[in-house]
Design an enzyme around this catalytic site. Structure first.
Site, PDB file in Angstrom:
ATOM      1  CG  HIS A   1      -4.867 -11.895  23.385  1.00 22.83           C
ATOM      2  ND1 HIS A   1      -5.666 -12.416  24.387  1.00 22.83           N
ATOM      3  CD2 HIS A   1      -5.294 -12.459  22.217  1.00 22.83           C
ATOM      4  CE1 HIS A   1      -6.519 -13.272  23.864  1.00 22.83           C
ATOM      5  NE2 HIS A   1      -6.320 -13.325  22.536  1.00 22.83           N
TER       6      HIS A   1
ATOM      7  CG  ASP B   1      -7.320  -7.260  25.390  1.00 22.63           C
ATOM      8  OD1 ASP B   1      -7.214  -6.837  24.221  1.00 22.63           O
ATOM      9  OD2 ASP B   1      -6.987  -8.407  25.726  1.00 22.63           O
TER      10      ASP B   1
END
Length: 589
Positions: free
Chosen positions: A165, A170
């Site tokens: 996150h 990511d």
């Protein structure tokens, strides 16, 4: 024609040549309507190699909610000195310029990017977008991964970065997922960006593998014919770009079940390059009528059309026939079914006392007894000598006028009859008469529009092309006899002369030559009536009667809804249905 396998560059943009920008955003919430971006992470890749990265925190105008901080680890203190979205957005747009955006659950990220672009006064560039979630749902099965979350897919494809996150982490993980998915679709024959964008597991592997059938199609307007293993046509269609159109049959953009079945049977595609879109449309009609491909639904059986004929004899009568002949008779149609033709005949019988018996009557012979129509004053009784040929000729002239000229008197009589039935609340009879009346006027209007073009020995027309030059067509007796295009800036007259010399010889209607398809004549007429078409030369006359069936149709069709209400009793009838002011007019060419 020799089939040549072309390169993937010819078929689309090879995936190895595409620049992807894999992006991930962290935000203050789930919707751009009330939330803002707090972090950008993007990785630029091409040919499987990383060629750039973009990462920055963004200072939102509102505090980051505590649950978001728990999820992402981004605190208000971390973004306090970060640049605002007005500084970051133009930097990101510059970084991503000319690329294809990739994101996991792309709808979320793209919606925030579009909102940020609007907020900062930038026009959204309209990036092509690849969503790795959508691809994964079609390529990754439940026995491989418990779900399609980024973390699950990263483990499946052995991503070098674990998603946590944070935007750049990511994005890096999504790069590995993207490459894993591309490898899988590559094994299924997907090698270009265009194929990746349209990839769907709904397209079978067998269907996708037949994509090579479209490889040799030219990028030109024309007609394409799908054929089975024995060479029989399965389907005929037209396209402004034959290659682009035929390739769609092997992608998810083709959703028709019968077309999927057709592709499964197809073994080849025949291209027919045409000079103009009109030529392509006409050739399509002719091929469908000639071969009746099983997967075409329209225009397959023009021979099933019927016509209403007012015979040419001493005492003319109405007859339903399959073809139009050059026999001096008057015709209306064509009708799509015999039932509709019969309805039109009955409508004419309502107000014109034509004989309804079928034997041919001579001027001298008479029958021994009359039918009930004479007693009902629905026929003058020429069969028993009660009506002379001269008197009957006036009756026949009324019917002929409806089919070929003025329909004012007959349509007025039908309207009066319809008004009377509605006023008497005989609604079912009124509805039946209305349908018969419309069948008659539509058929008469059709034949009055088409007859001048069918009778003209030659018509030459031209329309300027958007790319320069002219489209030129030669029409003979309602059939497209030839077409060509002129180069931009060239004198069109030599091309017109050459076209007229080489155009097909078309005999007059009913003279025994190849029958002209009514649908083809209508297609040509619609083209002639489009804005910008210029009439170069005309042999013959091109006119329509001012008070003919076309004018009546323009009046009657808008009134059909009103008559429907009356015939079903939905409104009361205090006065007859009035004809609109200025009705019954039609220009003369």
């Amino acid at each position: 024609m020799q089939m040549v396998q072309e390169t993937f560059d010819d078929l689309g943009t090879a995936l190895s040549d595409v620049t992807f920008v894999v992006v991930d955003l962290e935000t203050t919430g789930g919707s751009p309507a009330g939330s803002q971006i707090t972090e950008f992470g993007a990785v630029k890749v091409r040919g499987g190699a990383v060629i750039g990265e973009f990462q920055t925190l963004v200072r939102p105008s509102t505090p980051i909610p505590p649950f978001i901080t728990v999820l992402t680890g981004i605190t208000n203190a971390m973004v306090a000195d970060a640049p605002s979205i007005r500084t970051v957005m133009p930097q990101f747009l510059e970084f991503a310029a000319g690329s294809v955006l990739v994101a996991h659950n792309a709808g979320f990220d793209v919606s925030f990017l579009k909102a940020a672009a609007a907020e900062t006064g930038h026009v959204w560039p309209g990036f092509a977008v690849i969503d790795t979630v959508r691809l994964a749902r079609q390529l990754v099965h439940r026995d491989e991964a418990p779900n399609h979350k980024l973390s699950s897919l990263a483990r499946l494809f052995s991503a070098t970065t674990t998603p946590d996150h944070r935007a750049l982490h990511d994005a890096r993980a999504t790069v590995d997922v993207l490459h894993g998915l591309i490898e899988r679709v590559g094994n299924l024959g997907v090698h270009t960006l265009e194929e990746l964008q349209s990839y769907s597991s709904r397209v079978s592997t067998a269907q996708r593998r037949k994509r090579f059938l479209a490889d040799a199609m030219p990028s030109a307007p024309g007609v394409y014919v799908f054929r089975d293993g024995s060479g029989e046509p399965l389907y005929v269609g037209t396209a402004t770009d034959l290659r682009r159109r035929t390739r769609t049959y092997f992608t998810a953009s083709e959703t028709r079940r019968r077309m999927t079945e057709m592709v499964g049977l197809a073994e080849s595609i025949t291209p027919i390059v045409c000079a103009t879109p009109l030529e392509a449309s006409v050739r399509e009609l002719r091929l469908i009528a000639a071969h009746k491909p099983r997967y075409n639904r329209r225009s397959r059986f023009p021979e099933k059309s019927v016509w209403v004929k007012l015979t040419d004899e001493p005492f003319p009568r109405l007859s339903i026939v399959r073809s139009v002949k050059d026999d001096g008779a008057h015709y209306a149609g064509p009708f799509g079914s015999r039932r509709t033709a019969e309805a039109a005949v009955i409508a004419l019988y309502e107000v014109v006392p034509l004989r309804q018996c079928t034997p041919r009557l001579s001027l001298s012979a008479t029958k021994k007894s009359a039918c009930a129509l004479l007693e009902m004053n629905r026929c003058g009784g020429p069969c028993v000598g009660a009506q002379s040929a001269a008197d009957y000729a006036h009756v026949a002239e009324q019917a002929a006028e409806v089919l070929t000229g003025s329909s004012r008197s007959v349509m007025a009589a039908l309207r009066e009859r319809l008004d009377a039935l509605a006023a008497q609340e005989r609604f079912e009879e009124a509805a039946t008469l209305r349908d018969r009346m419309m069948a008659l006027v539509r058929a008469a209007a059709r034949v009055q529009r088409l007859r001048p073009l069918s009778e003209a020995p030659e018509l030459v027309a031209a329309r300027r092309r958007d790319s320069g030059g002219w489209e030129i067509v030669t029409v003979r007796h309602g059939r497209l006899a030839g077409t060509t295009v002129t180069p931009p800036g060239a004198d069109p007259l030599p091309y017109i002369d050459a076209l007229r010399e080489t155009a097909e010889v078309v005999p007059p209607p009913g003279s025994g030559g190849n029958p002209v398809l009514t649908e083809e004549t209508e297609l040509i007429l619609r083209w002639l009536e489009t804005p910008g078409v210029r009439l170069v030369d005309l042999q013959g006359r091109w006119t329509c009667p001012v008070d003919g069936a076309g004018a009546s149709r323009a009046v009657l069709e808008p009134a059909a809804a009103r008559w429907h209400e009356v015939s079903t009793g939905e409104v009361s009838v205090a006065t007859p249905l009035e004809r609109p002011a200025g009705a019954l007019h039609e220009g003369v060419a």
